[in-house]
Design an enzyme around this catalytic site. Structure first.
Site, PDB file in Angstrom:
ATOM      1  N   HIS A  58      45.740  29.911  38.605  1.00  0.00           N
ATOM      2  CA  HIS A  58      45.266  30.612  37.413  1.00  0.00           C
ATOM      3  C   HIS A  58      45.666  29.907  36.118  1.00  0.00           C
ATOM      4  CE1 HIS A  58      44.830  34.622  39.848  1.00  0.00           C
ATOM      5  NE2 HIS A  58      43.845  33.779  40.063  1.00  0.00           N
ATOM      6  N   CYS A  66      40.118  23.316  23.728  1.00  0.00           N
ATOM      7  CA  CYS A  66      39.054  23.747  22.818  1.00  0.00           C
ATOM      8  C   CYS A  66      37.847  24.217  23.615  1.00  0.00           C
ATOM      9  CB  CYS A  66      38.673  22.567  21.918  1.00  0.00           C
ATOM     10  SG  CYS A  66      37.166  22.884  20.981  1.00  0.00           S
TER      11      CYS A  66
HETATM   12  C1  BJW Z   1      57.913  42.131  43.575  1.00  0.00           C
HETATM   13  C2  BJW Z   1      59.013  42.133  42.751  1.00  0.00           C
HETATM   14  C3  BJW Z   1      60.121  41.437  43.218  1.00  0.00           C
HETATM   15  C4  BJW Z   1      57.522  43.235  41.726  1.00  0.00           C
HETATM   16  N1  BJW Z   1      60.064  40.817  44.398  1.00  0.00           N
HETATM   17  N2  BJW Z   1      57.883  41.517  44.740  1.00  0.00           N
HETATM   18  C5  BJW Z   1      34.210  43.255  39.944  1.00  0.00           C
HETATM   19  C6  BJW Z   1      33.956  42.963  38.618  1.00  0.00           C
HETATM   20  C7  BJW Z   1      34.328  41.719  38.045  1.00  0.00           C
HETATM   21  C8  BJW Z   1      34.961  40.780  38.792  1.00  0.00           C
HETATM   22  C9  BJW Z   1      35.221  41.082  40.114  1.00  0.00           C
HETATM   23  C10 BJW Z   1      34.847  42.291  40.681  1.00  0.00           C
HETATM   24  N3  BJW Z   1      35.241  42.282  41.969  1.00  0.00           N
HETATM   25  C11 BJW Z   1      35.850  41.103  42.216  1.00  0.00           C
HETATM   26  C12 BJW Z   1      35.847  40.363  41.103  1.00  0.00           C
HETATM   27  C13 BJW Z   1      36.442  39.020  40.952  1.00  0.00           C
HETATM   28  C14 BJW Z   1      37.719  39.083  40.176  1.00  0.00           C
HETATM   29  C15 BJW Z   1      38.661  40.067  40.865  1.00  0.00           C
HETATM   30  O1  BJW Z   1      39.311  39.754  41.843  1.00  0.00           O
HETATM   31  N4  BJW Z   1      38.770  41.290  40.358  1.00  0.00           N
HETATM   32  C16 BJW Z   1      39.547  42.358  41.015  1.00  0.00           C
HETATM   33  C17 BJW Z   1      40.725  42.758  40.146  1.00  0.00           C
HETATM   34  C18 BJW Z   1      38.618  43.479  41.295  1.00  0.00           C
HETATM   35  N5  BJW Z   1      38.241  37.752  40.193  1.00  0.00           N
HETATM   36  C19 BJW Z   1      37.900  36.846  39.289  1.00  0.00           C
HETATM   37  O2  BJW Z   1      37.158  37.116  38.368  1.00  0.00           O
HETATM   38  C20 BJW Z   1      38.425  35.446  39.524  1.00  0.00           C
HETATM   39  N6  BJW Z   1      37.384  34.499  39.450  1.00  0.00           N
HETATM   40  C21 BJW Z   1      36.331  34.534  40.293  1.00  0.00           C
HETATM   41  O3  BJW Z   1      36.211  35.384  41.131  1.00  0.00           O
HETATM   42  O4  BJW Z   1      35.460  33.495  40.106  1.00  0.00           O
HETATM   43  C22 BJW Z   1      34.203  33.580  40.745  1.00  0.00           C
HETATM   44  C23 BJW Z   1      33.252  34.201  39.757  1.00  0.00           C
HETATM   45  C24 BJW Z   1      32.714  33.410  38.782  1.00  0.00           C
HETATM   46  C25 BJW Z   1      31.803  33.947  37.900  1.00  0.00           C
HETATM   47  C26 BJW Z   1      31.496  35.316  37.970  1.00  0.00           C
HETATM   48  C27 BJW Z   1      32.093  36.124  38.931  1.00  0.00           C
HETATM   49  C28 BJW Z   1      32.985  35.553  39.839  1.00  0.00           C
HETATM   50  C29 BJW Z   1      39.415  35.072  38.434  1.00  0.00           C
HETATM   51  C30 BJW Z   1      40.641  35.921  38.470  1.00  0.00           C
HETATM   52  C31 BJW Z   1      41.546  35.539  37.307  1.00  0.00           C
HETATM   53  C32 BJW Z   1      42.766  36.431  37.231  1.00  0.00           C
HETATM   54  N7  BJW Z   1      43.438  36.183  36.011  1.00  0.00           N
HETATM   55  C33 BJW Z   1      44.696  36.834  35.747  1.00  0.00           C
HETATM   56  C34 BJW Z   1      45.147  36.470  34.313  1.00  0.00           C
HETATM   57  C35 BJW Z   1      45.654  35.018  34.302  1.00  0.00           C
HETATM   58  C36 BJW Z   1      46.102  34.594  32.959  1.00  0.00           C
HETATM   59  C37 BJW Z   1      47.270  35.379  32.428  1.00  0.00           C
HETATM   60  O5  BJW Z   1      48.319  35.504  33.071  1.00  0.00           O
HETATM   61  O6  BJW Z   1      47.139  35.874  31.337  1.00  0.00           O
HETATM   62  O7  BJW Z   1      45.676  36.412  36.715  1.00  0.00           O
HETATM   63  S1  BJW Z   1      44.642  38.600  35.996  1.00  0.00           S
HETATM   64  C38 BJW Z   1      46.276  38.739  36.687  1.00  0.00           C
HETATM   65  O8  BJW Z   1      46.207  39.173  38.077  1.00  0.00           O
HETATM   66  C39 BJW Z   1      46.827  37.299  36.723  1.00  0.00           C
HETATM   67  C40 BJW Z   1      47.521  37.279  38.056  1.00  0.00           C
HETATM   68  O9  BJW Z   1      47.683  35.949  38.495  1.00  0.00           O
HETATM   69  C41 BJW Z   1      46.599  38.090  38.924  1.00  0.00           C
HETATM   70  C42 BJW Z   1      47.261  38.614  40.175  1.00  0.00           C
HETATM   71  O10 BJW Z   1      48.277  39.508  39.896  1.00  0.00           O
HETATM   72  P1  BJW Z   1      49.615  39.494  40.769  1.00  0.00           P
HETATM   73  O11 BJW Z   1      50.282  38.191  40.625  1.00  0.00           O
HETATM   74  O12 BJW Z   1      49.328  39.928  42.129  1.00  0.00           O
HETATM   75  O13 BJW Z   1      50.510  40.544  39.968  1.00  0.00           O
HETATM   76  P2  BJW Z   1      50.567  42.152  40.118  1.00  0.00           P
HETATM   77  O14 BJW Z   1      51.251  42.679  38.918  1.00  0.00           O
HETATM   78  O15 BJW Z   1      49.247  42.698  40.443  1.00  0.00           O
HETATM   79  O16 BJW Z   1      51.497  42.376  41.388  1.00  0.00           O
HETATM   80  C43 BJW Z   1      52.883  42.087  41.351  1.00  0.00           C
HETATM   81  C44 BJW Z   1      53.437  42.418  42.732  1.00  0.00           C
HETATM   82  O17 BJW Z   1      54.791  42.031  42.763  1.00  0.00           O
HETATM   83  C45 BJW Z   1      53.400  43.904  43.082  1.00  0.00           C
HETATM   84  O18 BJW Z   1      52.852  44.048  44.393  1.00  0.00           O
HETATM   85  C46 BJW Z   1      54.865  44.349  43.070  1.00  0.00           C
HETATM   86  O19 BJW Z   1      55.153  45.330  44.035  1.00  0.00           O
HETATM   87  C47 BJW Z   1      55.555  43.051  43.402  1.00  0.00           C
HETATM   88  N8  BJW Z   1      56.909  42.894  42.897  1.00  0.00           N
HETATM   89  N9  BJW Z   1      58.712  42.905  41.613  1.00  0.00           N
HETATM   90  C48 BJW Z   1      58.910  40.914  45.129  1.00  0.00           C
HETATM   91  N10 BJW Z   1      61.264  41.407  42.480  1.00  0.00           N
HETATM   92 ZN    ZN Z   2      36.794  20.869  19.906  1.00  0.00          ZN
END
Ligand code: BJW
Ligand code: ZN
Length: 261
Positions: free
Chosen positions: A122, A130
């Site tokens: 990500h 840009c």
């Molecule tokens: C512990 C702990 C400890 C706590 N020890 N554990 C419907 C509409 C629109 C889009 C979609 C849709 N359905 C599906 C999609 C696709 C979409 C998607 O998946 N959406 C779902 C949410 C529904 N995905 C995308 O759009 C991706 N691209 C894509 O699919 O491209 C193809 C495409 C192209 C063109 C059109 C359509 C599709 C891109 C996804 C990008 C995600 N970006 C983010 C932001 C990144 C930048 C930033 O940081 O600002 O990435 S969102 C955010 O979520 C971030 C994270 O990497 C990502 C995952 O989250 P993560 O890491 O799992 O964190 P949490 O908070 O959810 O979980 C933490 C966990 O830790 C918990 O389980 C806790 O219990 C645990 N925990 N303490 C161990 N100490």
């Molecule tokens: Zn430029």
């Protein structure tokens, strides 16, 4: 893990023979370093709606708001250190012929802890580019360009080099992560809610390709039912304990070029 704080004999013996180990990490991995997770009780999404901040249309509509959020996080991340879990993973890298981390995190903590083979799915909050001409900007250059930084060459809006909803993941990083999942003997899914795709498909892929898959999280997730083992606990506590019981494996000397799966 049993009551003595030791891990299952099955996992230890699998690791003993494992040539290829893959790791997939999410925000929970960095929680003990002080980085807020996205979802759950302490999740930042409680305060900010993801659709307002983490997609390109929202950025074009209100770049100032999105930049405020990222500047806040850049500042936070600049002041934090890897936790014991990051260091334990870095320590495991030399114990296998092939070892790689596919991370959803943008915070650089795996690299800071000494891990070498990292696929950033990500993006990385330390880079900016840009939207007009693709030119890259460092944070230091950005600081001179105001609240809503514009490219000095083409006047296009500059954005953080992270992947927002609806955007493709970086192809090379994604391909390498898929290869690692498909070929792994043992695969770990650590600190992720497993709800954001396509990243969340990696442990499922690893499992269906024959890996022994272990999840570590403070609670069960959508992925838990697919895992061979679910370890409930903090990654910063579980991983160092696992490292203590870790078999030496092939012990590749540190200093050799990093291997990818
Ligand atoms: C512990 C702990 C400890 C706590 N020890 N554990 C419907 C509409 C629109 C889009 C979609 C849709 N359905 C599906 C999609 C696709 C979409 C998607 O998946 N959406 C779902 C949410 C529904 N995905 C995308 O759009 C991706 N691209 C894509 O699919 O491209 C193809 C495409 C192209 C063109 C059109 C359509 C599709 C891109 C996804 C990008 C995600 N970006 C983010 C932001 C990144 C930048 C930033 O940081 O600002 O990435 S969102 C955010 O979520 C971030 C994270 O990497 C990502 C995952 O989250 P993560 O890491 O799992 O964190 P949490 O908070 O959810 O979980 C933490 C966990 O830790 C918990 O389980 C806790 O219990 C645990 N925990 N303490 C161990 N100490
Ligand atoms: Zn430029």
């Amino acid at each position: 893990m049993n009551g003595n704080g030791s891990f299952s004999p099955e996992l230890i013996s699998r690791l003993e023979g494992a040539e290829r180990v893959g790791v997939f990490t999410g925000a929970g991995m960095s929680a003990e370093s002080g980085v807020p997770t996205f979802r759950g009780e302490d999740g930042i999404w409680k305060k900010f709606k993801p659709e307002e901040l983490a997609n390109f249309d929202a950025f074009m509509r209100n770049p100032q708001l999105v930049w405020e959020w990222y500047n806040h996080r850049k500042h936070l991340i600049a002041g934090i250190e890897p936790n014991a879990g990051h260091y334990a993973l870095a320590g495991m890298e030399s114990r296998h012929r092939y070892f790689s981390i596919a991370t959803q995190n943008i915070d650089n903590l795996h690299r800071k802890a000494g891990s070498r083979t990292i696929h950033e799915l990500h993006g990385n909050i330390g880079r900016n580019y840009c939207t007009g001409c693709g030119a890259y900007y460092t944070d230091a250059q950005l600081a001179l360009l105001g609240n809503v930084p514009k490219c000095s060459a083409c006047r296009g809006l500059i954005r953080p080099d992270v992947v927002w909803f609806g955007e493709m993941l970086p192809v090379d990083e994604w391909d390498a992560a898929v290869r690692a999942a498909e070929r792994a003997d043992v695969y770990f899914s650590i600190g992720t809610s497993s709800v954001v795709y396509p990243a969340a498909s990696l442990p499922v892929l690893a499992k269906s390709a024959g890996a022994y898959v272990v999840e570590m999280n403070i609670e069960r997730t959508d992925f838990s039912r697919h895992a061979d083992e679910v370890m409930i606990g903090k990654s910063g506590e579980l991983l160092p304990r696992l490292l203590e019981q870790y078999p030496r494996g092939t012990d590749i000397p540190v200093g050799q070029p990093p291997y990818t799966l």
